[in-house]
Design an enzyme around this catalytic site. Structure first.
Site, mmCIF file in Angstrom:
data_model
loop_
_atom_site.group_PDB
_atom_site.id
_atom_site.type_symbol
_atom_site.label_atom_id
_atom_site.label_comp_id
_atom_site.label_asym_id
_atom_site.label_seq_id
_atom_site.Cartn_x
_atom_site.Cartn_y
_atom_site.Cartn_z
ATOM 1 C CD GLU A 69 12.935 9.536 -0.955
ATOM 2 O OE1 GLU A 69 13.334 8.436 -0.855
ATOM 3 O OE2 GLU A 69 12.248 10.003 -0.373
ATOM 4 C CB SER A 70 7.453 10.579 -3.698
ATOM 5 O OG SER A 70 7.801 10.875 -2.382
ATOM 6 C CB CYS A 104 7.078 2.379 -4.662
ATOM 7 S SG CYS A 104 7.489 2.339 -3.014
ATOM 8 C CG HIS A 118 8.926 -1.711 -5.867
ATOM 9 N ND1 HIS A 118 9.481 -0.656 -6.704
ATOM 10 C CD2 HIS A 118 8.944 -1.327 -4.816
ATOM 11 C CE1 HIS A 118 9.704 0.209 -5.925
ATOM 12 N NE2 HIS A 118 9.464 0.072 -4.733
ATOM 13 C CD GLU A 170 9.330 -1.989 -10.110
ATOM 14 O OE1 GLU A 170 8.272 -2.360 -9.921
ATOM 15 O OE2 GLU A 170 9.861 -1.086 -9.297
HETATM 16 N N1 GLN Z 1 9.922 5.996 0.778
HETATM 17 C C1 GLN Z 1 9.870 6.552 -0.719
HETATM 18 C C2 GLN Z 1 9.144 7.875 -0.730
HETATM 19 O O1 GLN Z 1 8.451 8.184 0.202
HETATM 20 C C3 GLN Z 1 9.187 5.494 -1.882
HETATM 21 C C4 GLN Z 1 10.231 4.289 -1.925
HETATM 22 C C5 GLN Z 1 9.850 3.453 -3.165
HETATM 23 O O2 GLN Z 1 9.536 4.085 -4.012
HETATM 24 N N2 GLN Z 1 10.378 2.360 -3.034
HETATM 25 O O3 GLN Z 1 9.116 8.378 -1.735
#
Ligand code: GLN
Length: 189
Positions: A48-49, A79, A170, A172
């Site tokens: 989650e950024s 991501c 991803h 990974e």
């Molecule tokens: N939706 C997440 C974000 O905005 C990113 C999702 C993820 O890293 N799988 O940070």
């Protein structure tokens, strides 16, 4: 053998470490400034950024990371990690490390039904690779110095600018190790 750091404050860091080890390199979990000392490259994982961006500040990692990446440390954001590197986030005044000349859109495929897998083309890799998207961002636009490496359904999902690599998806979470190999090759340039 390379020492490859993976930011381990939150998110999918364990899976990256496992792949790095299976490729014969050393995976280093990064939680504090000293952990950065002897790394050859750094992965910013998915997660989650907004949370990761805040933890970077709380753990005093933000400024030193910006400096090291500006000095040429190879970095790969998957991501949420891509969002951390972006110079601009669409419809949002926030930025985090703000190092790459890209505009990203968070949750670009919707929030709920936004998870899917496709086989896609990645520039420089011969066969299509499996791409897993989980509430993923995509890249809306790139600056002049940015090389587009992958597009899915007309949206940019992978790009590189000098020592910075980003993927919306991803690797990974699949058993395909080629993008990890691609990133490790960036450490020899
Ligand atoms: N939706 C997440 C974000 O905005 C990113 C999702 C993820 O890293 N799988 O940070």
């Amino acid at each position: 053998m390379k020492n490859i750091g993976v930011l381990a404050l939150q998110g999918a860091f364990r899976e990256h470490i496992d792949i790095i080890r299976s490729l014969g390199h050393k995976g280093v979990e990064i939680r504090k400034v000293e952990d950065l000392n002897s790394i050859d490259g750094l992965i910013l994982p998915g997660g989650e950024s907004t949370v990761m961006g805040k933890l970077l500040v709380d753990f005093d990692l933000k400024e030193i990371l910006i400096q090291k990446i500006k000095d040429g440390l190879p970095v790969w954001g998957t991501c949420a990690g891509m969002i951390l590197l972006a110079g601009e986030i669409a419809d949002d005044k926030t930025t985090h490390l703000s190092l790459m000349d890209i505009v990203v859109r968070r949750n670009g495929y919707g929030r709920q039904l936004g998870s899917f897998k496709v086989d896609g083309v990645f520039k420089g890799i011969e066969n299509k690779i499996p791409m897993v998207f989980i509430r993923a961002p995509y890249i809306e636009s790139v600056g002049k110095g940015v090389d587009i490496l992958g597009e899915v359904e007309g949206k940019i999902v992978a790009a590189k600018e000098n020592n910075l690599l980003v993927t919306s998806f991803h690797p990974e979470l699949t058993d395909n190790l080629e993008i990890h190999g691609y990133f490790i090759n960036m450490m020899d340039r």
